[in-house]
Design a protein around this motif. Structure first.
Motif, PDB file in Angstrom:
ATOM      1  N   ILE A  49      19.425  37.910  18.056  1.00 14.44           N
ATOM      2  CA  ILE A  49      19.112  38.419  16.717  1.00 14.44           C
ATOM      3  C   ILE A  49      17.690  38.958  16.686  1.00 14.44           C
ATOM      4  O   ILE A  49      17.425  40.038  16.144  1.00 14.44           O
ATOM      5  CB  ILE A  49      19.286  37.312  15.663  1.00 14.44           C
ATOM      6  CG1 ILE A  49      20.754  36.876  15.581  1.00 14.44           C
ATOM      7  CG2 ILE A  49      18.812  37.797  14.293  1.00 14.44           C
ATOM      8  CD1 ILE A  49      20.983  35.677  14.672  1.00 14.44           C
ATOM      9  N   GLY A  50      16.755  38.202  17.277  1.00 18.59           N
ATOM     10  CA  GLY A  50      15.364  38.665  17.315  1.00 18.59           C
ATOM     11  C   GLY A  50      15.212  39.955  18.093  1.00 18.59           C
ATOM     12  O   GLY A  50      14.501  40.876  17.664  1.00 18.59           O
ATOM     13  N   MET A  51      15.876  40.049  19.243  1.00 16.24           N
ATOM     14  CA  MET A  51      15.809  41.271  20.030  1.00 16.24           C
ATOM     15  C   MET A  51      16.457  42.431  19.288  1.00 16.24           C
ATOM     16  O   MET A  51      16.008  43.579  19.379  1.00 16.24           O
ATOM     17  CB  MET A  51      16.477  41.069  21.386  1.00 16.24           C
ATOM     18  CG  MET A  51      15.710  40.167  22.329  1.00 16.24           C
ATOM     19  SD  MET A  51      16.306  40.252  24.030  1.00 16.24           S
ATOM     20  CE  MET A  51      15.788  41.894  24.492  1.00 16.24           C
ATOM     21  N   GLY A  52      17.532  42.138  18.542  1.00 15.72           N
ATOM     22  CA  GLY A  52      18.195  43.192  17.778  1.00 15.72           C
ATOM     23  C   GLY A  52      17.304  43.772  16.708  1.00 15.72           C
ATOM     24  O   GLY A  52      17.304  44.984  16.471  1.00 15.72           O
ATOM     25  N   LEU A  53      16.523  42.913  16.057  1.00 15.65           N
ATOM     26  CA  LEU A  53      15.602  43.408  15.028  1.00 15.65           C
ATOM     27  C   LEU A  53      14.511  44.280  15.642  1.00 15.65           C
ATOM     28  O   LEU A  53      14.162  45.332  15.105  1.00 15.65           O
ATOM     29  CB  LEU A  53      14.975  42.241  14.270  1.00 15.65           C
ATOM     30  CG  LEU A  53      15.896  41.477  13.309  1.00 15.65           C
ATOM     31  CD1 LEU A  53      15.190  40.253  12.745  1.00 15.65           C
ATOM     32  CD2 LEU A  53      16.350  42.393  12.177  1.00 15.65           C
ATOM     33  N   TYR A 165      26.658  21.176  15.201  1.00 10.04           N
ATOM     34  CA  TYR A 165      26.689  21.512  13.773  1.00 10.04           C
ATOM     35  C   TYR A 165      25.307  21.922  13.274  1.00 10.04           C
ATOM     36  O   TYR A 165      25.180  22.825  12.441  1.00 10.04           O
ATOM     37  CB  TYR A 165      27.231  20.334  12.973  1.00 10.04           C
ATOM     38  CG  TYR A 165      28.707  20.097  13.197  1.00 10.04           C
ATOM     39  CD1 TYR A 165      29.654  20.983  12.704  1.00 10.04           C
ATOM     40  CD2 TYR A 165      29.142  19.003  13.927  1.00 10.04           C
ATOM     41  CE1 TYR A 165      31.008  20.787  12.926  1.00 10.04           C
ATOM     42  CE2 TYR A 165      30.494  18.791  14.154  1.00 10.04           C
ATOM     43  CZ  TYR A 165      31.422  19.692  13.660  1.00 10.04           C
ATOM     44  OH  TYR A 165      32.748  19.507  13.883  1.00 10.04           O
ATOM     45  N   LEU A 166      24.262  21.267  13.764  1.00 10.12           N
ATOM     46  CA  LEU A 166      22.906  21.672  13.413  1.00 10.12           C
ATOM     47  C   LEU A 166      22.644  23.100  13.873  1.00 10.12           C
ATOM     48  O   LEU A 166      22.105  23.924  13.118  1.00 10.12           O
ATOM     49  CB  LEU A 166      21.886  20.717  14.044  1.00 10.12           C
ATOM     50  CG  LEU A 166      20.413  21.112  13.909  1.00 10.12           C
ATOM     51  CD1 LEU A 166      19.996  21.139  12.442  1.00 10.12           C
ATOM     52  CD2 LEU A 166      19.521  20.168  14.710  1.00 10.12           C
ATOM     53  N   GLU A 167      23.048  23.402  15.104  1.00  9.76           N
ATOM     54  CA  GLU A 167      22.825  24.747  15.633  1.00  9.76           C
ATOM     55  C   GLU A 167      23.608  25.799  14.863  1.00  9.76           C
ATOM     56  O   GLU A 167      23.110  26.903  14.615  1.00  9.76           O
ATOM     57  CB  GLU A 167      23.204  24.799  17.112  1.00  9.76           C
ATOM     58  CG  GLU A 167      22.199  24.127  18.023  1.00  9.76           C
ATOM     59  CD  GLU A 167      22.448  24.490  19.477  1.00  9.76           C
ATOM     60  OE1 GLU A 167      21.510  24.941  20.141  1.00  9.76           O
ATOM     61  OE2 GLU A 167      23.590  24.321  19.930  1.00  9.76           O
ATOM     62  N   ILE A 173      22.061  30.629   9.014  1.00 16.06           N
ATOM     63  CA  ILE A 173      20.919  30.964   8.153  1.00 16.06           C
ATOM     64  C   ILE A 173      20.096  32.083   8.780  1.00 16.06           C
ATOM     65  O   ILE A 173      19.675  33.031   8.095  1.00 16.06           O
ATOM     66  CB  ILE A 173      20.051  29.719   7.902  1.00 16.06           C
ATOM     67  CG1 ILE A 173      20.836  28.683   7.093  1.00 16.06           C
ATOM     68  CG2 ILE A 173      18.762  30.088   7.176  1.00 16.06           C
ATOM     69  CD1 ILE A 173      20.119  27.349   6.943  1.00 16.06           C
ATOM     70  N   ALA A 174      19.866  31.998  10.098  1.00 17.52           N
ATOM     71  CA  ALA A 174      19.078  33.022  10.788  1.00 17.52           C
ATOM     72  C   ALA A 174      19.780  34.369  10.752  1.00 17.52           C
ATOM     73  O   ALA A 174      19.145  35.410  10.533  1.00 17.52           O
ATOM     74  CB  ALA A 174      18.829  32.592  12.231  1.00 17.52           C
ATOM     75  N   LEU A 175      21.097  34.373  10.956  1.00 14.68           N
ATOM     76  CA  LEU A 175      21.847  35.625  10.911  1.00 14.68           C
ATOM     77  C   LEU A 175      21.812  36.229   9.516  1.00 14.68           C
ATOM     78  O   LEU A 175      21.622  37.442   9.356  1.00 14.68           O
ATOM     79  CB  LEU A 175      23.295  35.371  11.338  1.00 14.68           C
ATOM     80  CG  LEU A 175      24.227  36.593  11.340  1.00 14.68           C
ATOM     81  CD1 LEU A 175      23.701  37.669  12.290  1.00 14.68           C
ATOM     82  CD2 LEU A 175      25.642  36.183  11.709  1.00 14.68           C
ATOM     83  N   SER A 219       9.541  37.332  17.704  1.00 18.45           N
ATOM     84  CA  SER A 219       8.965  36.096  18.232  1.00 18.45           C
ATOM     85  C   SER A 219       9.392  34.886  17.416  1.00 18.45           C
ATOM     86  O   SER A 219       9.628  33.797  17.970  1.00 18.45           O
ATOM     87  CB  SER A 219       7.440  36.198  18.268  1.00 18.45           C
ATOM     88  OG  SER A 219       6.900  36.237  16.955  1.00 18.45           O
ATOM     89  N   VAL A 220       9.516  35.038  16.111  1.00 14.22           N
ATOM     90  CA  VAL A 220       9.941  33.919  15.264  1.00 14.22           C
ATOM     91  C   VAL A 220      11.353  33.480  15.625  1.00 14.22           C
ATOM     92  O   VAL A 220      11.642  32.282  15.727  1.00 14.22           O
ATOM     93  CB  VAL A 220       9.852  34.308  13.770  1.00 14.22           C
ATOM     94  CG1 VAL A 220      10.571  33.287  12.903  1.00 14.22           C
ATOM     95  CG2 VAL A 220       8.396  34.404  13.340  1.00 14.22           C
ATOM     96  N   PHE A 221      12.234  34.433  15.853  1.00 16.20           N
ATOM     97  CA  PHE A 221      13.597  34.083  16.261  1.00 16.20           C
ATOM     98  C   PHE A 221      13.601  33.448  17.646  1.00 16.20           C
ATOM     99  O   PHE A 221      14.391  32.532  17.918  1.00 16.20           O
ATOM    100  CB  PHE A 221      14.499  35.314  16.222  1.00 16.20           C
ATOM    101  CG  PHE A 221      15.031  35.625  14.856  1.00 16.20           C
ATOM    102  CD1 PHE A 221      16.181  35.006  14.394  1.00 16.20           C
ATOM    103  CD2 PHE A 221      14.381  36.513  14.039  1.00 16.20           C
ATOM    104  CE1 PHE A 221      16.674  35.277  13.130  1.00 16.20           C
ATOM    105  CE2 PHE A 221      14.864  36.810  12.766  1.00 16.20           C
ATOM    106  CZ  PHE A 221      16.028  36.192  12.298  1.00 16.20           C
ATOM    107  N   GLY A 222      12.733  33.925  18.528  1.00 14.04           N
ATOM    108  CA  GLY A 222      12.620  33.293  19.836  1.00 14.04           C
ATOM    109  C   GLY A 222      12.131  31.865  19.741  1.00 14.04           C
ATOM    110  O   GLY A 222      12.648  30.965  20.421  1.00 14.04           O
ATOM    111  N   GLY A 223      11.142  31.625  18.881  1.00 11.56           N
ATOM    112  CA  GLY A 223      10.638  30.269  18.676  1.00 11.56           C
ATOM    113  C   GLY A 223      11.669  29.368  18.041  1.00 11.56           C
ATOM    114  O   GLY A 223      11.795  28.194  18.394  1.00 11.56           O
TER     115      GLY A 223
END
Length: 231
Positions: A49-53, A165-167, A173-175, A219-223
């Motif tokens: 997702i981060g790379m896509g953005l 389930y946490l993941e 939420i991230a998507l 970077s935020v998505f990577g973190g």
């Protein structure tokens, strides 16, 4: 007209409900190794997702995503094992540190683009990998072990079935956030920059700021992916 709009929305709601049901029931159909593979796949999906953005929406070649992931992972590991911090405070500090690293990595994008930017970001990623392999602080080639499992309302997240389930929740939420960004004015300006930076700049888009924002989001998505990696 109202009934027609409701009819058009129904398939989307039904599809979403089906996906939620499948995601909820999936662990009960898998063995221990298979659920571990699914958990790792969700981590890589967050990275994607981060790379896509950065690459797909903003048009910035970013080959340093593994470095963003590593900064957050090692920062969390060091803070929890050496400094005695709890998992969640350590993960938050690591996420902030990764965002700052993303801004730092984004600086070359202000001066170069295309394959030149790819070479620079790839070099930064390889440099980080070399440092973690040899640095005593990072545990050298053996890495850092005994990283604590994140506590959550007394739930035993050492079980990869429960960790799944946490993941899934974090990924959803991230998507949703990534799709939200694409549909905002920021996302439209980044797409305009991707298609024609000169034209986008001529109509008022702040190209340097947009490039830095793209790397920071990546970077935020990577973190975040590093924080969700099962120990």
């Amino acid at each position: 007209m109202t009934s027609l709009l409701r009819h058009r929305r129904t398939p989307g709601v039904a599809t979403l409900a089906a996906l939620v049901l499948i995601a909820w029931l999936l662990p009960y159909q898998l063995g221990g190794y298979a659920i571990h593979v699914v958990n790792i796949a969700l981590v890589f999906a967050l990275l994607a997702i981060g790379m896509g953005l950065a690459m797909g929406i903003a048009g910035q070649i970013n080959l340093a995503q593994v470095a963003f992931f590593g900064v957050s992972a090692y920062a969390t590991a060091i803070l929890t094992t050496d400094k005695g911090l709890g998992f969640w405070p350590a993960a938050l500090i690591a996420l902030v540190a990764t965002a700052l690293i993303g801004l730092l990595v984004g600086i070359p994008a202000l001066r170069m683009q295309s394959h030149y930017l790819g070479i620079v970001t790839l070099g930064l990623a390889l440099g980080f990998i070399n440092w973690t392999t040899n640095a005593k602080t990072a545990g050298g080639a053996e890495g850092i072990s005994a990283i604590p499992v994140p506590p959550m309302f007394g739930i035993d997240l050492s079980s990869e079935y429960l960790y799944y389930y946490l993941e899934v929740v974090v990924f959803a939420i991230a998507l949703a956030f990534g799709l939200f960004v694409v549909r905002t004015g920021l996302g439209r300006r980044m797409m305009a920059m991707r298609d024609d930076p000169l034209a986008a700049g001529a109509v008022g888009a702040e190209i340097p700021l947009l490039r830095m924002t793209a790397f920071m989001l990546s970077s935020v998505f990577g973190g975040l992916a590093a924080s969700c990696t099962p120990g």
